[in-house]
Write an enzyme that holds these catalytic residues in place. Structure first.
Site, PDB file in Angstrom:
ATOM      1  N   GLY A 116       0.858  -1.328   0.016  1.00 21.39           N
ATOM      2  CA  GLY A 116       0.051  -0.105  -0.067  1.00 21.39           C
ATOM      3  C   GLY A 116       0.798   1.325  -0.069  1.00 21.39           C
ATOM      4  O   GLY A 116       1.985   1.121   0.410  1.00 21.39           O
ATOM      5  N   CYS A 117       0.251   2.394  -0.340  1.00 18.55           N
ATOM      6  CA  CYS A 117       0.844   3.713  -0.390  1.00 18.55           C
ATOM      7  C   CYS A 117       1.546   4.036   0.857  1.00 18.55           C
ATOM      8  O   CYS A 117       2.674   4.428   1.143  1.00 18.55           O
ATOM      9  CB  CYS A 117       0.177   4.708  -1.013  1.00 18.55           C
ATOM     10  SG  CYS A 117      -1.406   4.931  -0.392  1.00 18.55           S
ATOM     11  N   TYR A 118       0.372   4.115   1.931  1.00 14.39           N
ATOM     12  CA  TYR A 118       1.054   4.395   3.402  1.00 14.39           C
ATOM     13  C   TYR A 118       2.110   3.461   3.855  1.00 14.39           C
ATOM     14  O   TYR A 118       2.957   3.996   4.406  1.00 14.39           O
ATOM     15  CB  TYR A 118      -0.082   4.584   4.151  1.00 14.39           C
ATOM     16  CG  TYR A 118      -1.010   5.767   3.951  1.00 14.39           C
ATOM     17  CD1 TYR A 118      -0.679   7.137   3.867  1.00 14.39           C
ATOM     18  CD2 TYR A 118      -2.525   5.569   3.508  1.00 14.39           C
ATOM     19  CE1 TYR A 118      -1.436   8.073   3.477  1.00 14.39           C
ATOM     20  CE2 TYR A 118      -3.190   6.514   3.576  1.00 14.39           C
ATOM     21  CZ  TYR A 118      -2.849   7.786   3.587  1.00 14.39           C
ATOM     22  OH  TYR A 118      -3.671   8.956   3.235  1.00 14.39           O
TER      23      TYR A 118
END
Length: 308
Positions: A116-118
């Site tokens: 995921g990006c985070y």
């Protein structure tokens, strides 16, 4: 020898469009695309995914699970950009820089789950420091992050770029039930012994992330300070192309962090800020939520798999 066949399932979504845009001009691969009328036809999608060499899933979680389950051809390899398979033991986590040997595991895998990006920012900061014993695994980690509105997907784009854009939010903190779907992923791959407190938010800009993790030096082993943490990160990522550790004392670095600084790239920048007087340290990551946090990471993993 024929070119490898790549099928992007969900090439009309934000991530899928970016992947398709970056791959379509290449001559070393061949892209399989479905006509508009067939994109939602389960039979045609199953035929396409089972006729390719590598499928890239850019779908909602439930649809990604269905697509993965539809693969019956044993030679088909899959990269899933959704969060459907990120904590599955039978899928390789697609963060090549995370630990030594991870890039090779991605290269040889049949099933790869894109981070995921985070989590890319949080794990990128925490994993080397926890593995080195510089931050205890039971440290009460809190993570604050702000992403561009494309992190919300189509809803975010419509709110800020659609006909009702005048009513857009300037800044929106969400996930206040403290059960964001990225939290288990961060906990698992960072090596934390317990769940971190994660507070995400969206800003009124299109893309880019700034993620920060505060650290109290008094909770670390004696002698461990900001410079110690910075040296660890610098050593860990010394040979990596897509992860940069910024100098602690570079002019201007301590003034501000721009979430849009790396937009359009697959690069993530990590920083360590420290105030010795107060015994406080701040870990920070900047990356493009549509680049290193999505399409860029998928293409990086694709390159590794194609080279195998």
């Amino acid at each position: 020898m024929s070119s490898p066949l790549i099928f992007i399932d969900g090439d009309q979504g934000t991530t899928g469009l970016q992947i398709h845009e970056q791959l379509r001009g290449r001559t070393d691969i061949a892209l399989i695309t479905l006509p508009d009328a067939q994109r939602k036809d389960p039979q045609r999608r199953a035929e396409a995914i089972n006729s390719c060499d590598i499928a890239i899933l850019c779908l909602p979680d439930a649809a990604a699970r269905e697509a993965a389950e539809s693969v019956v051809n044993p030679r088909v390899r899959v990269i899933d950009a959704s969060s459907a398979h990120r904590t599955r033991a039978d899928w390789v986590y697609g963060f090549p820089e995370m630990v030594r040997g991870q890039a090779q595991r991605v290269a040889s895998a049949s099933r790869v789950s894109n981070p995921g990006c985070y989590p890319t920012g949080a794990i990128g900061l925490l994993r080397p420091l926890l593995d080195a014993g510089l931050i205890p695994r039971d440290y009460p980690v809190s993570i604050n992050a702000v992403s561009g509105y494309t992190g919300r997907g189509r809803a975010g784009v419509d709110e800020h770029e659609g006909p009702n854009a005048s009513h857009r939010s300037l800044h929106r903190v969400y996930g206040l039930e403290l059960s964001h779907k990225h939290t288990p992923e961060i906990e698992r791959y960072s090596g934390l012994a317990s769940r971190p407190l994660f507070v995400p938010s969206y800003g009124a800009y299109r893309q880019g992330i700034v993620l920060t993790i505060p650290v109290e030096a008094r909770l670390l082993k004696p002698g461990v300070d900001g410079a110690t943490l910075h040296n660890c990160l610098t050593t860990h990522y010394a040979d990596e192309k897509y992860v940069r550790v910024m100098p602690m004392e570079a002019p201007g670095v301590g003034k501000q962090l721009n979430p849009e600084a790396l937009n359009g790239t697959n690069v993530m920048a990590l920083s360590v800020f420290a105030n010795r007087e107060h015994g406080q340290i701040l870990l920070a990551a900047v990356l493009d939520n549509l680049g290193k946090g999505a399409s860029g990471a998928a293409i990086q993993n694709l390159e590794l798999m194609l080279a195998q």
